[in-house]
Structure formats: structure tokens, C-alpha cells
Design a protein around this motif. Sequence first.
Motif, PDB file in Angstrom:
ATOM      1  N   VAL A   9      19.737  23.841  54.635  1.00  0.00           N
ATOM      2  CA  VAL A   9      20.343  24.067  53.450  1.00  0.00           C
ATOM      3  C   VAL A   9      19.511  23.672  52.265  1.00  0.00           C
ATOM      4  N   GLU A  10      19.326  22.131  52.401  1.00  0.00           N
ATOM      5  CA  GLU A  10      18.671  21.640  51.285  1.00  0.00           C
ATOM      6  C   GLU A  10      17.281  21.896  51.051  1.00  0.00           C
ATOM      7  N   THR A  11      16.400  22.443  51.938  1.00  0.00           N
ATOM      8  CA  THR A  11      15.157  23.194  51.686  1.00  0.00           C
ATOM      9  C   THR A  11      15.472  24.438  50.899  1.00  0.00           C
ATOM     10  N   SER A  12      16.271  25.357  51.413  1.00  0.00           N
ATOM     11  CA  SER A  12      16.699  26.614  51.013  1.00  0.00           C
ATOM     12  C   SER A  12      17.025  26.322  49.556  1.00  0.00           C
ATOM     13  N   LEU A  13      17.834  25.257  49.040  1.00  0.00           N
ATOM     14  CA  LEU A  13      18.296  25.114  47.591  1.00  0.00           C
ATOM     15  C   LEU A  13      17.077  24.832  46.750  1.00  0.00           C
ATOM     16  N   ARG A  14      16.122  24.134  47.477  1.00  0.00           N
ATOM     17  CA  ARG A  14      14.809  23.462  46.698  1.00  0.00           C
ATOM     18  C   ARG A  14      14.105  24.835  46.388  1.00  0.00           C
ATOM     19  N   LEU A  15      13.981  25.730  47.353  1.00  0.00           N
ATOM     20  CA  LEU A  15      12.975  26.932  47.043  1.00  0.00           C
ATOM     21  C   LEU A  15      13.817  27.765  46.195  1.00  0.00           C
ATOM     22  N   ILE A  16      15.146  27.850  46.232  1.00  0.00           N
ATOM     23  CA  ILE A  16      15.875  28.749  45.137  1.00  0.00           C
ATOM     24  C   ILE A  16      15.560  28.257  43.853  1.00  0.00           C
ATOM     25  N   ALA A  17      15.754  26.929  43.799  1.00  0.00           N
ATOM     26  CA  ALA A  17      15.426  26.098  42.319  1.00  0.00           C
ATOM     27  C   ALA A  17      14.066  26.325  41.704  1.00  0.00           C
ATOM     28  N   GLU A  18      13.210  26.408  42.759  1.00  0.00           N
ATOM     29  CA  GLU A  18      11.759  26.490  42.309  1.00  0.00           C
ATOM     30  C   GLU A  18      11.333  27.931  42.228  1.00  0.00           C
ATOM     31  N   ARG A  24      10.048  34.221  41.532  1.00  0.00           N
ATOM     32  CA  ARG A  24      10.477  35.168  42.422  1.00  0.00           C
ATOM     33  C   ARG A  24      11.685  36.058  41.650  1.00  0.00           C
ATOM     34  N   ARG A  25      12.539  35.212  40.896  1.00  0.00           N
ATOM     35  CA  ARG A  25      13.615  35.954  40.143  1.00  0.00           C
ATOM     36  C   ARG A  25      12.945  36.697  39.002  1.00  0.00           C
ATOM     37  N   GLU A  26      11.958  36.323  38.418  1.00  0.00           N
ATOM     38  CA  GLU A  26      11.208  37.336  37.303  1.00  0.00           C
ATOM     39  C   GLU A  26      10.481  38.426  37.991  1.00  0.00           C
ATOM     40  N   ARG A  27      10.249  38.202  39.253  1.00  0.00           N
ATOM     41  CA  ARG A  27       9.539  39.485  39.809  1.00  0.00           C
ATOM     42  C   ARG A  27      10.530  40.564  40.044  1.00  0.00           C
ATOM     43  N   LEU A  28      11.815  39.948  40.464  1.00  0.00           N
ATOM     44  CA  LEU A  28      12.936  40.901  40.870  1.00  0.00           C
ATOM     45  C   LEU A  28      13.340  41.443  39.551  1.00  0.00           C
ATOM     46  N   ALA A  74      28.214  36.807  46.859  1.00  0.00           N
ATOM     47  CA  ALA A  74      27.331  37.103  47.916  1.00  0.00           C
ATOM     48  C   ALA A  74      25.806  37.534  47.461  1.00  0.00           C
ATOM     49  N   HIS A  75      25.801  38.375  46.570  1.00  0.00           N
ATOM     50  CA  HIS A  75      24.771  39.127  45.947  1.00  0.00           C
ATOM     51  C   HIS A  75      24.222  38.404  44.502  1.00  0.00           C
ATOM     52  N   GLY A  76      24.864  37.400  44.260  1.00  0.00           N
ATOM     53  CA  GLY A  76      24.649  36.822  43.025  1.00  0.00           C
ATOM     54  C   GLY A  76      23.674  35.498  43.258  1.00  0.00           C
ATOM     55  N   PHE A  77      24.140  34.762  44.326  1.00  0.00           N
ATOM     56  CA  PHE A  77      23.629  33.358  44.505  1.00  0.00           C
ATOM     57  C   PHE A  77      22.088  33.714  44.770  1.00  0.00           C
ATOM     58  N   GLY A  78      21.514  32.630  44.092  1.00  0.00           N
ATOM     59  CA  GLY A  78      19.909  32.644  44.359  1.00  0.00           C
ATOM     60  C   GLY A  78      19.352  33.659  43.366  1.00  0.00           C
ATOM     61  N   VAL A  79      19.902  34.444  42.599  1.00  0.00           N
ATOM     62  CA  VAL A  79      19.344  35.566  41.896  1.00  0.00           C
ATOM     63  C   VAL A  79      19.779  35.292  40.470  1.00  0.00           C
ATOM     64  N   GLY A  84      19.486  30.996  39.866  1.00  0.00           N
ATOM     65  CA  GLY A  84      19.524  30.737  41.251  1.00  0.00           C
ATOM     66  C   GLY A  84      20.801  30.139  41.557  1.00  0.00           C
ATOM     67  N   ARG A  85      21.476  29.734  40.775  1.00  0.00           N
ATOM     68  CA  ARG A  85      22.931  28.969  41.087  1.00  0.00           C
ATOM     69  C   ARG A  85      23.824  29.955  40.907  1.00  0.00           C
TER      70      ARG A  85
END
Length: 383
Positions: free
Chosen positions: A276-285, A289-293, A205-210, A214-215
Amino acid sequence: MRLQDLSAALNELDANHRLRRRATLESPQGVDIVIEGQSYLSFASNDYLGLADHPALVRALQQGVERWGAGSGASHLLTGHSEAHQRAEEALARFVGREAALLFGSGYAANLAVITSLVGRDDAVFADKLNHTSLNDGCLLSRADFQRFRHNDLEHLEQLLAASRACTKLIAVDAVYSMDGDEAPLPALLALAERYDAWLYVDDAHGFGVLGGGRGSAVEHGLASERLIYMATLGKAAGLAGAFVAGSRLLVEWLVNRGRTYIFSTAQPPALAAAVETSLRLIAEGDDRRERLRQLAARCRERLAGTHFAGRASRTPIQAIIIGEDAHAIRQAERLKQQGYWVPAIRPPTVPENSARLRISLSAQHEPAQLDALLDLLLQAQD
């Protein structure tokens, strides 16, 4: 509990500083929020990538409603399974590198479905001591032999596995622990599952996207095995709602036929699935955001080094500030609230006794200066 007992029980919770009350959000989810007419800087959301109010995701939902209407109207096995759901499941499976995926209304429902459909009375389930309540409830409802091992203690887990004579064994863990932000040793856990012919069920739950670009945590560690069952929620870093389970086609077919919370629940609104597909695209791109985290989490570790908070700093967006006593944690949360910061006080039974804490949830939308200002206030309280 009888009706007449409820008031006394609630009063007891209040006296013990454990009565929960809801705060009503009057703004979209984000780092700048409004609660009861007051503005706060929020460190309380699991919207790690800042996607919950992303314009592209909002548009995707709007378009989904226009195409599919408001609700699904039925369970998946009746007429509730739309093309939008099917496409979302296929996209999710590809995204995490598994053969198939299955949508659920929540991570809680997914955990109950997986565990109760795979193990029963003659079986055994082995769960980390700090697992999320939904995993524990699934273990209890399965009626399997429920054994808990010390947190991230592989030696203890192996002792339990070796001693078990159960027909089917299942190891259940969080990939990232929601109250501390630390991580499960997934490669070593999978090795134990292989050695003792067990399933490994991972709640990410807390690793997906991060993690894992992001995968998720399984991709982060390069894990691929038919005995690995992967679950992630869509209501945290993905910015939507619901959850999915990914694994082999055979596993997903079994869940469709035996996952009780899947079979007996109305399908989630197809508009959500359509986004969902839009969300996955944003996560992949979302590498920026992950570097900021990553930088914000590193800043936490740096600032907390040498303090009595240092032991709980993690590389994930979850940063636990252990206070100890419930009343003290509430006072600290209230003090921060008066300064314009919304940071929740987490108390037992959500966390172990005498480990009440402030749980800082980082977002890619936070500025380093905002985090520093919050840490300044926390460290001043320590002096």
C-alpha cells in the motif's frame, strides 16, 4: 429458486440479452490485453493510473510475500492483523487527512460494515437513486428506514431529511458514479448532514487516486468533518485490491467492534497491505498521469459535443455512451470487438431500464490517437 428453475431462468436472461459471461484475461491488466488468444485495446478497466502492472508495485508485492508469506490465516481480531496491515492503515489515514483508517477485503464489505453498524431499526438512511449496489445492500441489511432521493437532487433529499424523525440519520452517496462518471455535490451534501445532524458516508471508489491530487474527492473539495465517513477502494486507481474506511479514531474503533464484515472475515494477505505505501507513493507522484486522464476526458467531451452522446461526457475517466436497447448495446460492443477494441456493454439491472450503454474507462496509459480511433468508430455508427 429451485435447482430445476435455474436453467429456464438463465435461458430467459439470454433471450432478453442480459446473460452475463466472463471473459478470461490471458495477460496482465493494462490497455493492451489478450482474451482467448486475441489481442485488444482495452477501454474496460478501472486501472485509471495504469498501476496494476507497475514494476514498483509488482516488486513491493513480491517483497511482501517474502516477508509475510502468502496469507494472513486469521481475522484481524484473532492473529490476522499484522504490522503490514497496521502500517498501511496509518499511511492511508495520513494520505487522506483523517485520524484513522481501517482495511477491508473489498469496497462491498466496507459499505456493508459501515452502514449496518451505524444505523438500525429506529434509524433512517438516505441514498442517491444511482448509488452502487453495495451501498443499497448495506442500506437494506441495516433494517433502517431506507429512503432514496432523486439523483443529485438536494431539494428532494432535504425534504426527506426534514420529514424524518429517526434517531440516527445517514446519507450515503457515491462520490463519482460508476456508470455515468458524474459527481456528487459533496460540499452541499455535507452542509445538509450538518443541518440535520446526519452522517455523510462517501464511497469514493472511482475518485481515489484521480481527484484531489490523488487523495480523493473529499480532499478535492477541502472537506473535513467528524460526521464525514470516507471509503475508497484499492483495486482501481491504486492498482491493488481491497478497500479502506477513514474517519475519526472513535469511528474506526466502533467499526473494529461492530463491523460484521470486518470482524468475521479473514484479513487480506499481508503482502497486499505491505504494498500500500508503494501504491500511495506512486499516486502522489502521479500528477502527469492525472493530467493525461484530464486531457483524455476533455477530448471525449470535445469529440462528443453536438452528438446525442454529449450529455453523458464527464471530467472523470468514466465516459458513458448511452445506447438504449440491450440488444443494440451488445451489437455495438461486438462490432468494436471485431475491430480490436474491448468496450463492455452495460445493461440493466446495473443501469436503469432503457439506458444500456458502452462504458469507456480511460487510463493514463491510453494514447490520444487510440481514443480518437475508438471515438471515430462510435460516431460512424451514429451516422
